[in-house]
Scaffold this motif. Sequence first.
Motif: not given
Ligand SMILES: [Fe+2]
Length: 366
Positions: A139-141, A171-176, A251-253
């Motif tokens: 889902i981060e992708f 941010d999302e790349a890092r979560h991934l 990050d999500e917030s």
């Molecule tokens: Fe994320």
Amino acid sequence: MAVADDVFASYREYGREQGYDLRWLERRDVWGEGVSPRSRAGVLLQDVDHGLAAEVPDESRNLTGRPRGALPRSGVARVGNYPVRTKADVWLRNGAELYEEAVARQWSSATDIPWQAITSLPDDIERAECQLATFITEIEFVAGDVPGKWIAAITPDYYEPRMFLLSQVMDEARHLDVFRKRALVNGGGLMRRTGNPQVVGAVIDSARDFTEMSARLHISGEGAVLTLFRMGELMAYNDAEKHIYRLCAQDESRHVAFGVMHLQYLGSVETDRREEIQSYLDDAELALVTGASGQNPVARGLPSNAALAILLGGGEANVDDGYNTLLAIRQRQVKEYVQRVRVAGFGERFENGRANPMLEQYVQAH
Ligand SMILES: [Fe+2]
Ligand SMILES: [Fe+2]
């Protein structure tokens, strides 16, 4: 550093004598209006952007990539035919602040997670961790790809939301990558991708309007994930996993705040779009109570749901306890969703019967 007027004039005169056209050297009307750095935060966009540079047009005809506040130049080719060039379509108050916060709070999955805290776990717990991490990676992708597609669609006159979305993609790349690392770091490995027949994120990705995308991604999808990350202490088995959930929640917030602030702005300036926004929220609520979007890790029927129940319960033997805790997380997802929609200025749906009845049961019963 400004040069003295007489020195400036002599340079210009010298240039003209040499045959150069130095009209571009003319001083701007904001000449001399600098800003001082804040003592700790330094020079921030929201401070430095003043005067002409801070004038945001309601509609943009800037198709040449001209930075907002710069002087236009005739004869320049068009570089973009930006579909998003109405302020209401993309604007939010405090966009520059959110972007500056994103830049200031970047972290590294390599060095900011105490990976050494992960030690051998029981097999069922490790497998559940890896299954959850696999799903979150998936889902981060989507959370990176979808806003990424919109960045080049936005006129440079609205550079604040544009740059915020750029920071979100990072941010999302890092979560991934942090969840990918978690799946692989302890010898478990990536597990099964979601078994849901619907492609994860398909509804978000099919949005044809920026606000529709934002409502589906920032408020619905990421809102649900934020609640889960905030409860990360309940499903973490070591300090490394606690750090992962805490940093990702931070990050999500911001991503959720972007969506809430944008909806708040649009709803206040384009009241004829409010009904349309309510219809996106109808879908968001259906997804929340049924898991129909396929993107909420907590939703029933997903491999991540069973994995979460094992983690929350403390192993396969206690999976029923885990499902009870999951119910509490779903309730909290609903409560936080309601709160966000109220802040965004669309809370009337909870008073006038528009909200999904199953959602109202959650709200009233808990
Ligand atoms: Fe994320
Ligand atoms: Fe996000």
